[in-house]
Design a protein around this motif. Structure first.
Motif, PDB file in Angstrom:
ATOM      1  N   ASP A  21      -1.961   5.903  -8.202  1.00  0.00           N
ATOM      2  CA  ASP A  21      -2.785   6.581  -7.204  1.00  0.00           C
ATOM      3  C   ASP A  21      -2.500   6.034  -5.806  1.00  0.00           C
ATOM      4  O   ASP A  21      -2.322   6.796  -4.844  1.00  0.00           O
ATOM      5  CB  ASP A  21      -4.261   6.396  -7.557  1.00  0.00           C
ATOM      6  N   ASP A  22      -2.424   4.710  -5.684  1.00  0.00           N
ATOM      7  CA  ASP A  22      -2.139   4.082  -4.388  1.00  0.00           C
ATOM      8  C   ASP A  22      -0.750   4.462  -3.879  1.00  0.00           C
ATOM      9  O   ASP A  22      -0.566   4.786  -2.702  1.00  0.00           O
ATOM     10  CB  ASP A  22      -2.231   2.559  -4.510  1.00  0.00           C
ATOM     11  N   HIS A  23       0.240   4.403  -4.769  1.00  0.00           N
ATOM     12  CA  HIS A  23       1.604   4.761  -4.375  1.00  0.00           C
ATOM     13  C   HIS A  23       1.669   6.206  -3.894  1.00  0.00           C
ATOM     14  O   HIS A  23       2.389   6.529  -2.940  1.00  0.00           O
ATOM     15  CB  HIS A  23       2.567   4.575  -5.552  1.00  0.00           C
ATOM     16  N   GLY A  24       0.934   7.076  -4.582  1.00  0.00           N
ATOM     17  CA  GLY A  24       0.928   8.483  -4.196  1.00  0.00           C
ATOM     18  C   GLY A  24       0.424   8.678  -2.777  1.00  0.00           C
ATOM     19  O   GLY A  24       0.953   9.507  -2.019  1.00  0.00           O
ATOM     20  N   LYS A  25      -0.594   7.911  -2.391  1.00  0.00           N
ATOM     21  CA  LYS A  25      -1.143   8.016  -1.035  1.00  0.00           C
ATOM     22  C   LYS A  25      -0.142   7.508   0.000  1.00  0.00           C
ATOM     23  O   LYS A  25       0.015   8.100   1.077  1.00  0.00           O
ATOM     24  CB  LYS A  25      -2.449   7.233  -0.941  1.00  0.00           C
ATOM     25  N   VAL A  26       0.522   6.401  -0.318  1.00  0.00           N
ATOM     26  CA  VAL A  26       1.538   5.864   0.597  1.00  0.00           C
ATOM     27  C   VAL A  26       2.671   6.871   0.764  1.00  0.00           C
ATOM     28  O   VAL A  26       3.105   7.173   1.889  1.00  0.00           O
ATOM     29  CB  VAL A  26       2.100   4.523   0.075  1.00  0.00           C
ATOM     30  N   LEU A  27       3.145   7.406  -0.349  1.00  0.00           N
ATOM     31  CA  LEU A  27       4.255   8.354  -0.318  1.00  0.00           C
ATOM     32  C   LEU A  27       3.885   9.619   0.453  1.00  0.00           C
ATOM     33  O   LEU A  27       4.677  10.115   1.273  1.00  0.00           O
ATOM     34  CB  LEU A  27       4.667   8.711  -1.749  1.00  0.00           C
ATOM     35  N   ALA A  28       2.696  10.136   0.217  1.00  0.00           N
ATOM     36  CA  ALA A  28       2.267  11.360   0.905  1.00  0.00           C
ATOM     37  C   ALA A  28       2.251  11.152   2.416  1.00  0.00           C
ATOM     38  O   ALA A  28       2.676  12.030   3.185  1.00  0.00           O
ATOM     39  CB  ALA A  28       0.886  11.780   0.412  1.00  0.00           C
ATOM     40  N   ALA A  29       1.780   9.990   2.857  1.00  0.00           N
ATOM     41  CA  ALA A  29       1.728   9.708   4.295  1.00  0.00           C
ATOM     42  C   ALA A  29       3.129   9.583   4.884  1.00  0.00           C
ATOM     43  O   ALA A  29       3.388  10.044   6.005  1.00  0.00           O
ATOM     44  CB  ALA A  29       0.930   8.428   4.539  1.00  0.00           C
ATOM     45  N   ILE A  30       4.047   8.976   4.131  1.00  0.00           N
ATOM     46  CA  ILE A  30       5.428   8.845   4.614  1.00  0.00           C
ATOM     47  C   ILE A  30       6.081  10.219   4.710  1.00  0.00           C
ATOM     48  O   ILE A  30       6.744  10.543   5.702  1.00  0.00           O
ATOM     49  CB  ILE A  30       6.233   7.909   3.693  1.00  0.00           C
ATOM     50  N   VAL A  31       5.892  11.041   3.689  1.00  0.00           N
ATOM     51  CA  VAL A  31       6.458  12.394   3.695  1.00  0.00           C
ATOM     52  C   VAL A  31       5.889  13.214   4.853  1.00  0.00           C
ATOM     53  O   VAL A  31       6.602  14.004   5.485  1.00  0.00           O
ATOM     54  CB  VAL A  31       6.184  13.098   2.346  1.00  0.00           C
ATOM     55  N   ASP A  32       4.609  13.007   5.165  1.00  0.00           N
ATOM     56  CA  ASP A  32       3.956  13.731   6.265  1.00  0.00           C
ATOM     57  C   ASP A  32       4.314  13.160   7.635  1.00  0.00           C
ATOM     58  O   ASP A  32       3.846  13.666   8.657  1.00  0.00           O
ATOM     59  CB  ASP A  32       2.430  13.684   6.097  1.00  0.00           C
ATOM     60  N   ARG A  33       5.101  12.085   7.651  1.00  0.00           N
ATOM     61  CA  ARG A  33       5.510  11.429   8.899  1.00  0.00           C
ATOM     62  C   ARG A  33       4.306  10.886   9.666  1.00  0.00           C
ATOM     63  O   ARG A  33       4.291  10.860  10.896  1.00  0.00           O
ATOM     64  CB  ARG A  33       6.286  12.402   9.800  1.00  0.00           C
ATOM     65  N   ASN A  34       3.299  10.435   8.923  1.00  0.00           N
ATOM     66  CA  ASN A  34       2.087   9.895   9.528  1.00  0.00           C
ATOM     67  C   ASN A  34       2.116   8.375   9.398  1.00  0.00           C
ATOM     68  O   ASN A  34       1.703   7.814   8.384  1.00  0.00           O
ATOM     69  CB  ASN A  34       0.851  10.480   8.838  1.00  0.00           C
ATOM     70  N   GLY A  35       2.622   7.709  10.431  1.00  0.00           N
ATOM     71  CA  GLY A  35       2.800   6.268  10.375  1.00  0.00           C
ATOM     72  C   GLY A  35       1.504   5.498  10.206  1.00  0.00           C
ATOM     73  O   GLY A  35       1.434   4.540   9.430  1.00  0.00           O
ATOM     74  N   ASP A  36       0.460   5.900  10.932  1.00  0.00           N
ATOM     75  CA  ASP A  36      -0.821   5.198  10.829  1.00  0.00           C
ATOM     76  C   ASP A  36      -1.399   5.313   9.420  1.00  0.00           C
ATOM     77  O   ASP A  36      -1.901   4.332   8.856  1.00  0.00           O
ATOM     78  CB  ASP A  36      -1.821   5.764  11.843  1.00  0.00           C
TER      79      ASP A  36
END
Length: 232
Positions: free
Chosen positions: A188-203
């Motif tokens: 679950d945690d990895h999924g959130k990190v990955l989604a943010a990276i894919v969305d180009r949302n650094g914060d």
């Protein structure tokens, strides 16, 4: 003593020239001592000292009768030094987690800004493997790979090398964590990190990674554990 300083300077120079040779020619093995001695115009003793230094730094693997093989183990000296400097395992895990909290959120932020399409594909494939794997060893390796791939995607060579240096220590940390909790929380945690990276949302990527590592601290039993739930 000038002679000693000159000798050290010469070994430094030859070490650098060997590194340049490996990079320019993409070698997987070095030529013989005799060949390099003639090529660089130095004694075989200087070549021997230079290659020993590169072996200690993790760039070469030297075996009697097999020659000098080029390897990618530049991270090994730091991993070994940490084990020697911090022999107590629990203390090592506490300090490793502190270092990861300082390092990995920024790696995730940079990955969100700099990752290529190929980087994103590797991260997605790794996350998929992690989601499906069942045995402990495969879980640990996939988890460790995910974090190292984020470091690579940050496009910061120093940061990536530090992460590789921590990888041996990270493997022990992850093994401890998975003996205490299921991998579903990490998925679950990895999924959130990955989604943010894919969305180009650094914060968001930095926050998701910080939250993940804070959860890991709880999972390792390094501090009291709050209630956590995984989305259905």
């Amino acid at each position: 003593m000038p002679a000693t300083k000159n000798a050290i300077s010469l070994v430094d120079s030859v070490s650098g020239r060997i590194v340049d040779l490996v990079r320019a020619s993409h070698l997987d093995r070095l030529p013989t001592e005799r060949f390099m001695s003639a090529q660089f115009g130095v004694s075989r003793g200087v070549i021997r000292e230079a290659t020993k230094r590169l072996e200690l730094q993790g760039m070469l693997e030297i075996r009697q009768g097999s020659g000098m093989k080029v390897v990618d183990k530049l991270h090994k000296p730091l991993s070994s030094a940490v084990h020697l400097r911090v022999p107590d395992e629990k203390t090592r895990l506490v300090q490793l987690t502190e270092v990861r909290l300082a390092l990995e959120p920024e790696q995730a932020r940079l990955a969100a800004e700099r990752a290529t399409k190929a980087d994103l594909k590797r991260l997605q494939d790794c996350h998929q493997r992690f989601t499906l794997c069942e045995d402990l060893e495969t879980q640990v390796l996939a988890d460790m790979e995910f974090h190292c791939l984020i470091a690579e995607a940050s496009r910061n060579e120093v940061s990536s090398l530090l992460m590789q240096s921590l990888s041996d220590l990270l493997q022990s940390s992850l093994s401890h964590g998975y003996r205490r909790v299921t991998k579903d929380l990490a998925v679950d945690d990895h999924g959130k990190v990955l989604a943010a990276i894919v969305d180009r949302n650094g914060d968001a990527a930095a926050k998701a990674m910080r939250d993940h590592l804070t959860h890991a601290r709880f999972d390792l039993g390094l501090q009291p554990k709050p209630r956590r739930t995984v989305k259905a």
